[in-house]
Design an enzyme around this catalytic site. Structure first.
Site, PDB file in Angstrom:
ATOM      1  N   SER A 261       0.812  -1.134  -0.127  1.00 12.20           N
ATOM      2  CA  SER A 261      -0.020  -0.006  -0.145  1.00 12.20           C
ATOM      3  C   SER A 261       0.943   1.248   0.009  1.00 12.20           C
ATOM      4  O   SER A 261       2.189   1.239   0.236  1.00 12.20           O
ATOM      5  CB  SER A 261      -0.886  -0.054   1.346  1.00 12.20           C
ATOM      6  OG  SER A 261      -0.055   0.181   2.349  1.00 12.20           O
ATOM      7  N   LYS A 262       0.196   2.228   0.011  1.00 15.93           N
ATOM      8  CA  LYS A 262       0.940   3.517  -0.457  1.00 15.93           C
ATOM      9  C   LYS A 262       1.521   3.913   1.154  1.00 15.93           C
ATOM     10  O   LYS A 262       2.555   4.254   1.275  1.00 15.93           O
ATOM     11  CB  LYS A 262      -0.289   4.725  -0.496  1.00 15.93           C
ATOM     12  CG  LYS A 262       0.232   6.235  -0.362  1.00 15.93           C
ATOM     13  CD  LYS A 262      -0.615   7.041  -0.698  1.00 15.93           C
ATOM     14  CE  LYS A 262      -0.609   8.281   0.452  1.00 15.93           C
ATOM     15  NZ  LYS A 262       0.391   8.792   0.958  1.00 15.93           N
TER      16      LYS A 262
END
Ligand code: GLU
Length: 512
Positions: A261-262
């Site tokens: 994920s970011k």
């Protein structure tokens, strides 16, 4: 039949590298088979629309060298390529399914849907759904009389069109990566295909557009695998031949624990987006590979190998070479673990392979922007040749700033000062002075000549390289690491080097 594939992002934010990989594999498949790579913007869900996201997608793909053959910007025979501009096309397909008894109108209000859910939950149903069983008890064109349906439609009552999923059917298809996928239709609910505001949902628009755009292979992320059986049913309902499906593996966090994920990127200090992105709603910034100094070739090469094995232990490949080798049956089923270190390694490899002249130009541009220093192409290219071996990014070469300045690097240089305090030995001074004098008598010597002169002087003074070289380094470069001092000196020129050596000796003598 020629291969036609598409990348179909929704403009809901910046592209995650997983999205870029999907685009890349589609691109490779198209190029490999001499087909076309399309880009379709899936913007039917206006609530999730984010300003600037479409531009971002375009710029990111261009930066990666994955420019689509057909797109909203390039046009093409099957346009428009933005679903919001195709809105008028979808209604007839919803109606076609209703006429064929493959779909139906449903008039249930949100309250009625909620009541149904509550009833089913109370009866012990774990995942209540609008499906082949429950639709019998709801307000739809299967349970209401034809006249009543007509009246409701004529009265402008809001409705949705739902797919009439068969009650007992094994839905099966062969995924090109995963093999046979079999799901019983009892596990598929009657998905909404179309709403009375005229907007199709993702499922209907996606299938209709893939059909109208003559897509032969749907290559997309694993997160769409659960939708695939529904899509298979939709193709059957229309009586259309379906494209081949290939669902790509997830990209996993560096520790292999779940989807990347970011937030992992923010936490561990690497980008997950190709380009910088500023969220228009919150102003929150996310960094991109481009701005962090990665080359697009290195980024794309790294990405290609996240889930695909070209065979052998081949790692460095251009897009053309990847195209040559690409095959979907060499894409893994299992998740691909992202390795930020390996990504840096790729950049380093690409940087080293750049011609000195090209790297020199990049270095020159950064020197100007970051340090306000002007240099000539020749000097920058020679400096790049010396500095590139220790660099992962172009900006790493800025540590060779002393190659572009004049005068002693010592004033205000605490690190060099600390080193000198450890290493200064007065016995080295006569040797350095003798070397300096030799330098001043030379005209544009090559590095090898300087080395010979240096060794001769040391021999004459009974000193070892290790006793003098660190001082030479600190006086001229101001730091212990870096390219060989004879190369550095040949580039700087004898007068400049002599001046720095003299300044260095004076500096040290001042302590005594
Ligand atoms: N619009 C979907 C997405 O955002 C496309 C999925 C597909 O490729 O079918 O990923």
């Amino acid at each position: 039949m020629s291969v036609r594939v598409r990348f179909a992002p929704s403009p809901t934010g910046p592209l995650h590298m997983g999205g870029v990989r999907t685009a890349l594999y589609n691109y490779l498949l198209a190029r490999k088979h001499g087909g076309q790579f399309l880009l379709r913007i899936e913007d039917t869900d206006q609530q999730r629309f984010v300003p600037g996201a479409e531009e971002y997608i375009r710029e990111a793909l261009d930066w990666c060298g994955l420019t689509p053959d057909e797109s909203p910007w390039a046009g093409g025979p099957d346009g428009p390529y933005r679903q919001s501009e195709r809105k008028a096309m979808y209604r007839q397909y919803a109606e076609q399914l209703i006429a064929a008894d493959k779909a139906y109108y449903a008039f249930d209000t949100p309250e009625e849907l909620e009541a149904m859910r509550a009833r089913l939950l109370a009866a012990g149903v774990a995942a209540p759904a609008y499906n082949a069983v429950t639709r019998e008890h709801m307000k739809n064109s299967l349970t209401l009389s034809t006249d009543e349906v007509k009246a409701r439609l004529a009265g402008g009552e809001p409705y949705v069109v739902r797919l009439k999923v068969p009650r007992h059917q094994e839905v099966r298809f062969e995924d090109l990566i995963r093999g046979w996928v079999v799901v019983h239709s009892a596990h598929i609910d009657d998905k909404v295909l179309f709403k009375s505001d005229g907007m199709p949902t993702y499922h209907l628009a996606n299938i209709v557009d893939d059909r109208l755009m003559r897509i032969t292979h749907v290559v997309r992320g694993e997160e769409w695998l659960p939708s695939a059986p529904l899509h298979v049913l939709l193709y059957e309902a229309f009586g259309w031949e379906r494209p081949a499906f290939a669902h790509l593996p997830l990209i996993l966090k560096p520790d292999g624990n779940g989807k990347l994920s970011k937030r992992d990127g923010d936490r561990l200090g690497f980008p997950v987006f190709p380009l910088d992105w500023t969220d228009p709603a919150t102003g929150e910034r996310s960094s991109g590979y481009r701005e962090r100094g990665y080359s697009p070739e290195a980024f794309v090469n790294m990405l290609a190998l996240l889930g695909w094995n070209p065979g052998g232990d081949r790692e460095l490949m251009s897009l053309a070479e990847m195209t040559e080798l690409f095959a979907l049956d060499r894409v893994h089923k299992g998740g691909a673990r992202f390795d930020p270190e390996k990504t840096r390694w790729f950049n380093q490899q690409y940087l080293r392979r750049e011609p000195d002249a090209v790297l020199g130009e990049q270095l020159r541009a950064r020197l100007k922007t970051v340090k306000g220093i002007d240099s000539t192409p020749e000097r920058a290219a020679r400096a790049a040749a010396l500095l590139k071996d220790r660099a992962t990014f172009v900006d790493d070469m800025l540590e060779g700033l002393y190659l572009f300045t004049t005068g002693s690097p010592l004033p205000g240089n605490a690190e060099a000062e600390a080193e000198l305090r450890k290493r200064w030995r007065p016995e080295a001074a006569p040797a350095l002075e003798a070397y300096t004098a030799r330098l001043e008598g030379m005209d544009r010597p090559a590095a090898a000549e300087l080395e010979t002169a240096f060794n001769e002087v040391l021999a004459a003074h009974g000193l070892k390289v290790g006793q003098v070289m660190p001082l030479y380094r600190l006086f001229v470069a101001g730091r212990m690491q870096g390219p060989g001092m004879f190369d550095v000196s040949a580039l700087l020129g004898t007068q400049e080097v002599a001046a720095r050596l003299r300044a260095g000796m004076e500096h040290c003598r001042a302590w005594a």
